[in-house]
Design a protein around this motif. Structure first.
Motif, PDB file in Angstrom:
ATOM      1  N   LYS A 291      41.432  39.215  29.403  1.00 38.64           N
ATOM      2  CA  LYS A 291      40.692  37.936  30.672  1.00 38.64           C
ATOM      3  C   LYS A 291      40.300  36.553  30.398  1.00 38.64           C
ATOM      4  O   LYS A 291      40.854  36.651  28.870  1.00 38.64           O
ATOM      5  CB  LYS A 291      39.248  38.997  31.249  1.00 38.64           C
ATOM      6  CG  LYS A 291      38.578  39.388  30.260  1.00 38.64           C
ATOM      7  CD  LYS A 291      37.555  39.707  30.429  1.00 38.64           C
ATOM      8  CE  LYS A 291      37.352  41.591  31.719  1.00 38.64           C
ATOM      9  NZ  LYS A 291      36.287  41.743  32.007  1.00 38.64           N
ATOM     10  N   GLU A 325      42.858  30.226  38.247  1.00 38.21           N
ATOM     11  CA  GLU A 325      42.615  31.347  37.880  1.00 38.21           C
ATOM     12  C   GLU A 325      41.809  32.403  38.286  1.00 38.21           C
ATOM     13  O   GLU A 325      40.791  31.682  38.766  1.00 38.21           O
ATOM     14  CB  GLU A 325      43.072  30.693  36.211  1.00 38.21           C
ATOM     15  CG  GLU A 325      44.067  29.283  35.778  1.00 38.21           C
ATOM     16  CD  GLU A 325      44.329  29.170  34.393  1.00 38.21           C
ATOM     17  OE1 GLU A 325      43.627  29.852  33.840  1.00 38.21           O
ATOM     18  OE2 GLU A 325      44.897  28.089  34.717  1.00 38.21           O
ATOM     19  N   ALA A 326      41.730  33.045  37.222  1.00 32.51           N
ATOM     20  CA  ALA A 326      40.645  34.534  36.931  1.00 32.51           C
ATOM     21  C   ALA A 326      39.587  34.419  36.269  1.00 32.51           C
ATOM     22  O   ALA A 326      40.265  33.948  35.500  1.00 32.51           O
ATOM     23  CB  ALA A 326      41.071  35.913  37.558  1.00 32.51           C
ATOM     24  N   TYR A 327      38.489  34.529  36.925  1.00 30.52           N
ATOM     25  CA  TYR A 327      37.880  33.938  35.502  1.00 30.52           C
ATOM     26  C   TYR A 327      36.597  35.715  35.502  1.00 30.52           C
ATOM     27  O   TYR A 327      36.106  35.335  36.652  1.00 30.52           O
ATOM     28  CB  TYR A 327      37.000  32.577  35.101  1.00 30.52           C
ATOM     29  CG  TYR A 327      37.689  31.635  35.290  1.00 30.52           C
ATOM     30  CD1 TYR A 327      38.211  31.014  34.306  1.00 30.52           C
ATOM     31  CD2 TYR A 327      38.328  31.297  36.224  1.00 30.52           C
ATOM     32  CE1 TYR A 327      38.629  30.333  33.533  1.00 30.52           C
ATOM     33  CE2 TYR A 327      39.350  30.477  36.360  1.00 30.52           C
ATOM     34  CZ  TYR A 327      39.867  29.435  35.003  1.00 30.52           C
ATOM     35  OH  TYR A 327      40.234  28.281  34.656  1.00 30.52           O
ATOM     36  N   ASP A 328      35.597  36.261  34.294  1.00 29.09           N
ATOM     37  CA  ASP A 328      34.761  36.624  34.641  1.00 29.09           C
ATOM     38  C   ASP A 328      33.745  35.546  34.580  1.00 29.09           C
ATOM     39  O   ASP A 328      33.797  34.395  33.703  1.00 29.09           O
ATOM     40  CB  ASP A 328      34.327  37.757  33.685  1.00 29.09           C
ATOM     41  CG  ASP A 328      34.903  38.858  34.052  1.00 29.09           C
ATOM     42  OD1 ASP A 328      36.472  39.061  34.838  1.00 29.09           O
ATOM     43  OD2 ASP A 328      34.615  39.795  32.748  1.00 29.09           O
ATOM     44  N   ALA A 343      36.093  38.656  37.476  1.00 30.09           N
ATOM     45  CA  ALA A 343      38.084  38.409  37.838  1.00 30.09           C
ATOM     46  C   ALA A 343      37.513  37.409  39.221  1.00 30.09           C
ATOM     47  O   ALA A 343      38.047  38.178  40.593  1.00 30.09           O
ATOM     48  CB  ALA A 343      38.594  40.180  38.577  1.00 30.09           C
ATOM     49  N   VAL A 344      37.083  36.533  39.178  1.00 35.89           N
ATOM     50  CA  VAL A 344      36.933  35.881  40.764  1.00 35.89           C
ATOM     51  C   VAL A 344      37.682  34.129  40.446  1.00 35.89           C
ATOM     52  O   VAL A 344      38.163  34.028  39.313  1.00 35.89           O
ATOM     53  CB  VAL A 344      35.133  35.000  41.362  1.00 35.89           C
ATOM     54  CG1 VAL A 344      34.832  36.172  41.288  1.00 35.89           C
ATOM     55  CG2 VAL A 344      35.107  33.976  39.351  1.00 35.89           C
ATOM     56  N   ASP A 345      38.686  34.111  41.550  1.00 33.61           N
ATOM     57  CA  ASP A 345      39.720  32.915  41.617  1.00 33.61           C
ATOM     58  C   ASP A 345      38.425  31.467  42.083  1.00 33.61           C
ATOM     59  O   ASP A 345      37.274  31.728  42.320  1.00 33.61           O
ATOM     60  CB  ASP A 345      40.253  32.800  43.070  1.00 33.61           C
ATOM     61  CG  ASP A 345      42.135  34.186  42.480  1.00 33.61           C
ATOM     62  OD1 ASP A 345      41.704  34.424  40.965  1.00 33.61           O
ATOM     63  OD2 ASP A 345      41.662  34.442  43.422  1.00 33.61           O
TER      64      ASP A 345
END
Ligand code: LLP
Length: 386
Positions: A291, A325-328, A343-345
């Motif tokens: 991630k 993109e997905a990020y924490d 995991a939010v875009d």
């Protein structure tokens, strides 16, 4: 969507900070006033615990609402912002003597009392000041609300209020006292409630209790049903103003208010949540094993709701238009719970981007702490940044 933020004006401000859209706040207050105007015996008190920023308090005061306070500090904040003392209700399970004395000195409208020992202290302190204190009893209606366990308050197992079985006895004790005047019943079942069925359950309970009291020829002038109306955290822009029409109509329809009674509400979250945004900057983008992390300069010290209640707040990158993109999304605090969301875009994140954490006007700035010796976040209004 990004147009709703004056991003250019954010450039010179130190992040993180709270940004308040005062046009939305004013519109929300106007809507509330328009709805309660349909019901002449309805009165709204703003629950100061949701946000005591003086700039917001003075806008709320201009709307004519009263306030609900839970500490001496909140009473002072309300008075400093110009709220009249006779529109202040004072609740809280543990009121200190100095706080009761402060309320008596200002001559607040009503103490919402939660136990007989507290009632005795109010009676005694009022006698010492040569005053008579208006009191309402907070009754625990044993009504569950479909909300997070940490913010439901109306169940028998909660520390709040007086049980229904003890209600008669407590009223009798009050009626025998010289320096308190029993004027009302107070209830509050929890917060972030979106299911009107929960409020209907409360109305039914209040109706039962009222019938019982009437059978004893006890008249209660004021009924206070607390707050609790929730907001749409998932879609802050879809319905930025909660459905106050439905909320007040539910009470108007379900609660058998007597013609001589006033119905009080204590709304916090639904008044201020959607007008507030926590604005922060990205410090670093870090690659993990599977991630990537967007590390913000805002942390749980600025907004504790995700860490404390696993609360969801919508997060947006208001600088970038690049593909998502997905990020924490995490903060800089030395705690593994310092995570805003996993995991939010987000539109591709780069160092220095502004990140908006939405619906943060209620229980955001006011719950900020100085943990890790961090500075408290400032709050700016849209009025100031024009
Ligand atoms: N009246 C009483 C007696 C209360 O205890 C509360 C909130 C309110 C009114 C206002 O409720 P509202 O309209 O805001 O739902 N920190 C938590 C919320 C705690 C609510 C405490 N009591 C959060 O961030 O979700």
């Amino acid at each position: 969507m990004k147009d709703i933020f004056p991003v250019a004006r954010f450039q010179n401000l130190r992040t993180p900070f709270y940004y308040y859209d005062t046009a939305l706040l004013r519109e929300t207050l106007r809507t509330i006033n328009q709805e309660i105007a349909k019901y002449p015996n309805f009165l709204v008190h703003y629950a100061v615990k949701a946000n005591a920023n003086p700039k917001l308090l003075s806008i709320i005061r201009e709307s004519g609402m009263g306030v609900d306070c839970v500490s001496g500090g909140e009473i002072r904040a309300a008075i400093h912002s110009g709220f009249p003392a006779d529109k202040i209700v004072f609740a809280g399970v543990g009121k200190a003597d100095w706080e009761i004395n402060l309320g008596l000195e200002y001559g607040i409208f009503c103490f919402n009392v939660e136990s007989i020992p507290e009632l005795e202290v109010i009676d005694q302190l009022a006698a010492e000041q040569g005053k008579i204190a208006n009191v309402a009893f907070r009754i625990n209606p044993d009504v569950g609300a479909h909300t997070h366990a940490n913010i439901t308050t109306g169940l028998a197992e909660n520390k709040f209020g007086i049980s229904m079985q003890d209600m008669d006895q407590v009223i009798d004790v009050a009626l025998g006292m010289k320096n308190v005047k029993f004027i009302g019943l107070h209830f509050h079942i929890g917060s972030q409630i979106l299911d009107m069925g929960d409020f209907i359950a409360l109305c039914n309970r209040v109706n039962e209790l009222q019938d019982k009291l009437e059978a004893r020829h006890i008249l209660v002038e004021h009924i206070n049903v607390g707050g609790g109306l929730g907001v749409d955290y998932a879609h802050p822009d879809r319905q930025a103003i909660p459905d106050f029409a439905d909320y007040f109509a539910t009470y108007a329809k379900q609660l058998k208010l007597r013609p001589y009674q006033t119905l009080h509400f204590e709304l916090g979250r639904s008044v201020v949540a959607q007008c507030g945004t926590l604005v922060s900057r990205v410090l670093y983008v870090k690659r993990g094993v599977n991630k990537q992390f967007a590390i913000l300069d805002a942390g749980m010290t600025d907004l504790i709701r995700p860490a404390l209640y696993q609360a969801y707040h919508k997060i947006e990158n208001i600088t970038s238009d690049e593909p998502a993109e997905a990020y924490d999304v995490v903060g800089p605090i030395c705690e593994s719970s310092d995570v805003f969301a996993k995991a939010v875009d987000l539109n591709k994140v780069r160092r220095g981007d502004f990140i908006a954490i939405r619906s943060a006007g209620a229980y955001g700035e006011i719950m900020a702490s100085g943990y890790n010796c961090r500075e408290l976040p400032k709050g700016y209004t849209s009025d100031e940044l024009i």
